[in-house]
Scaffold this motif. Structure first.
Motif, PDB file in Angstrom:
ATOM      1  N   SER A  22      -5.547  36.609   8.936  1.00  0.00           N
ATOM      2  CA  SER A  22      -4.181  36.326   8.421  1.00  0.00           C
ATOM      3  C   SER A  22      -3.484  35.398   9.034  1.00  0.00           C
ATOM      4  N   HIS A  23      -3.627  34.727  10.081  1.00  0.00           N
ATOM      5  CA  HIS A  23      -2.797  34.076  10.610  1.00  0.00           C
ATOM      6  C   HIS A  23      -3.184  32.616  10.542  1.00  0.00           C
ATOM      7  N   LYS A  24      -4.263  32.226   9.641  1.00  0.00           N
ATOM      8  CA  LYS A  24      -4.716  30.945   9.581  1.00  0.00           C
ATOM      9  C   LYS A  24      -4.670  30.326   8.372  1.00  0.00           C
ATOM     10  N   GLY A  25      -3.709  30.806   7.562  1.00  0.00           N
ATOM     11  CA  GLY A  25      -3.258  29.819   6.305  1.00  0.00           C
ATOM     12  C   GLY A  25      -4.626  29.786   5.359  1.00  0.00           C
ATOM     13  N   PRO A 182     -15.917  50.360  27.584  1.00  0.00           N
ATOM     14  CA  PRO A 182     -15.130  50.891  26.469  1.00  0.00           C
ATOM     15  C   PRO A 182     -13.736  50.298  26.362  1.00  0.00           C
ATOM     16  N   GLU A 183     -13.457  49.850  25.090  1.00  0.00           N
ATOM     17  CA  GLU A 183     -12.124  49.284  25.095  1.00  0.00           C
ATOM     18  C   GLU A 183     -11.465  50.136  23.889  1.00  0.00           C
ATOM     19  N   ALA A 184     -10.291  49.830  23.603  1.00  0.00           N
ATOM     20  CA  ALA A 184      -9.449  50.433  22.479  1.00  0.00           C
ATOM     21  C   ALA A 184      -9.896  49.872  20.885  1.00  0.00           C
ATOM     22  N   GLY A 185     -10.478  48.603  20.995  1.00  0.00           N
ATOM     23  CA  GLY A 185     -11.054  47.973  20.017  1.00  0.00           C
ATOM     24  C   GLY A 185     -10.733  46.664  19.961  1.00  0.00           C
ATOM     25  N   VAL A 186     -11.252  45.701  19.260  1.00  0.00           N
ATOM     26  CA  VAL A 186     -11.125  44.234  19.275  1.00  0.00           C
ATOM     27  C   VAL A 186      -9.767  44.084  19.082  1.00  0.00           C
ATOM     28  N   GLY A 187      -8.983  43.384  19.675  1.00  0.00           N
ATOM     29  CA  GLY A 187      -7.464  43.082  19.671  1.00  0.00           C
ATOM     30  C   GLY A 187      -7.371  41.672  18.750  1.00  0.00           C
ATOM     31  N   ASP A 188      -6.147  41.324  18.450  1.00  0.00           N
ATOM     32  CA  ASP A 188      -5.604  40.307  17.880  1.00  0.00           C
ATOM     33  C   ASP A 188      -5.408  39.280  18.816  1.00  0.00           C
ATOM     34  N   TYR A 189      -6.537  38.489  19.355  1.00  0.00           N
ATOM     35  CA  TYR A 189      -6.430  37.502  20.348  1.00  0.00           C
ATOM     36  C   TYR A 189      -5.774  36.080  19.621  1.00  0.00           C
ATOM     37  N   VAL A 190      -5.834  36.241  18.586  1.00  0.00           N
ATOM     38  CA  VAL A 190      -5.099  34.954  17.686  1.00  0.00           C
ATOM     39  C   VAL A 190      -3.598  34.893  18.044  1.00  0.00           C
ATOM     40  N   VAL A 191      -3.203  36.181  17.648  1.00  0.00           N
ATOM     41  CA  VAL A 191      -1.726  36.503  18.054  1.00  0.00           C
ATOM     42  C   VAL A 191      -1.318  36.074  19.443  1.00  0.00           C
ATOM     43  N   GLN A 192      -2.174  36.534  20.406  1.00  0.00           N
ATOM     44  CA  GLN A 192      -1.968  36.541  21.625  1.00  0.00           C
ATOM     45  C   GLN A 192      -2.313  35.119  22.307  1.00  0.00           C
ATOM     46  N   GLY A 194      -1.187  32.502  19.922  1.00  0.00           N
ATOM     47  CA  GLY A 194      -0.248  31.758  19.105  1.00  0.00           C
ATOM     48  C   GLY A 194      -1.017  30.676  18.660  1.00  0.00           C
ATOM     49  N   ASP A 195      -0.669  29.399  18.447  1.00  0.00           N
ATOM     50  CA  ASP A 195      -1.210  28.168  17.682  1.00  0.00           C
ATOM     51  C   ASP A 195      -2.344  27.714  18.539  1.00  0.00           C
ATOM     52  N   GLY A 196      -2.871  28.316  19.598  1.00  0.00           N
ATOM     53  CA  GLY A 196      -4.145  27.478  20.497  1.00  0.00           C
ATOM     54  C   GLY A 196      -5.188  28.002  19.424  1.00  0.00           C
ATOM     55  N   LEU A 197      -5.310  28.963  18.777  1.00  0.00           N
ATOM     56  CA  LEU A 197      -6.585  29.200  17.914  1.00  0.00           C
ATOM     57  C   LEU A 197      -6.483  28.779  16.659  1.00  0.00           C
ATOM     58  N   VAL A 198      -5.524  28.236  16.019  1.00  0.00           N
ATOM     59  CA  VAL A 198      -5.058  27.898  14.722  1.00  0.00           C
ATOM     60  C   VAL A 198      -4.923  26.284  14.637  1.00  0.00           C
TER      61      VAL A 198
END
Length: 285
Positions: A22-25, A182-192, A194-198
């Protein structure tokens, strides 16, 4: 293998993949304009792939897969997430870059592809892949099985040493850990990040994402990875470590040192944040 945990991860990745994309246009437009999501490290490790059969394991939503296909490889991408493979298939069609995608647990793919007699010149995987594997030895054997004699395994990932820290650079996780984490779930590392992964224009997309499905990760030290590949009959030809993380900013104060290479704050000593290796299946004497 802990297949029930793989299934939990599949559900978690299905939810997270929607948020990530959703962050990648308009990614199809990005690829139609000759865009690529590969970093220089990957292209250098892969070398000339024109005309080669390449298997991309744990390909996620296919952006790197299509970037490799654009270099002239005949690519197959495999991922456990239904959402990721569906997105990758659409992106291939909309961008006009041919590729084949298959939804499968990687261990199931090894079994099924082996039964079909599939072989590849290159097997590739990258960035955040090994932590989802519950059996590193079975994985290495599967990689070796699917390589042509003389074929190469090309791998780059975030360094397991970096995974001992929490986001504030405090020691938190055990490097030598035999149990699933165990983790709470795959997070939104793209938001984390910013534009580093976009690679194009970053978009706000899904806000305050909370994954409804838990996930489970596995810790594999560098020695375990290299030993598993060697025991599977592969010869490691190159091993490199890097004091930066491509695109990813998981810790406080990380800074772009150029080309979206993210490094710790200047006040910190340099530590390995990524590593890569190339291994080859020997030809028969």
């Amino acid at each position: 293998m802990k297949k029930e945990l793989h299934e939990a991860n599949r559900l978690s990745w299905n939810a997270a993949t929607v948020a990530h994309n959703s962050h990648k246009g308009d990614q199809a437009a990005f690829f139609r304009a000759d865009g690529s999501t590969l970093f220089p490290e990957e292209t250098a490790l892969l070398g000339d792939v024109k005309g080669l059969a390449l298997l991309h394991l744990q390909c996620n939503a296919g952006q790197d897969t299509l970037s490799i296909a654009r270099l002239g490889a005949k690519v197959t991408g495999v991922d456990i997430s239904d959402e990721a493979v569906a997105f990758a298939t659409r992106l291939s069609a909309q961008s006009g870059i041919p590729a084949r995608f298959e939804r499968s647990d990687v261990y199931d793919y090894f079994r099924d592809a082996g039964a079909r007699g599939e072989r590849y010149d290159i097997v590739f995987c990258s960035y955040g892949t090994l932590c989802w594997l519950s059996d590193i030895s079975a994985w290495a054997r599967g990689v070796a099985q699917l390589l042509e004699p003389g074929g190469r395994f090309v791998f780059i990932d975030f360094h397991p040493y970096a995974m001992v820290f929490d986001e504030t650079w405090q020691f938190h996780y055990d490097y030598f850990n035999d149990a699933p984490v165990p983790e709470a779930g795959v997070g939104d590392y793209v938001v984390q990040s910013g534009d580093g992964l976009v690679r194009d224009d970053y978009e706000p997309g899904v806000q305050d994402f909370r994954n409804p499905n838990p996930s489970f990760e596995f810790a594999w030290g560098v020695g375990e990875v290299i030993t598993a590949l060697a025991e599977a009959g592969l010869a490691v030809e190159r091993f490199d470590e890097y004091p930066y993380a491509n695109g990813w900013k998981p810790f406080e104060g990380m800074r772009d040192i150029g080309g979206k290479r993210m490094a710790p704050p200047e006040s910190m000593p340099r530590i390995p944040l990524m590593y890569s290796l190339v291994a080859r299946r020997p030809k028969a004497p």
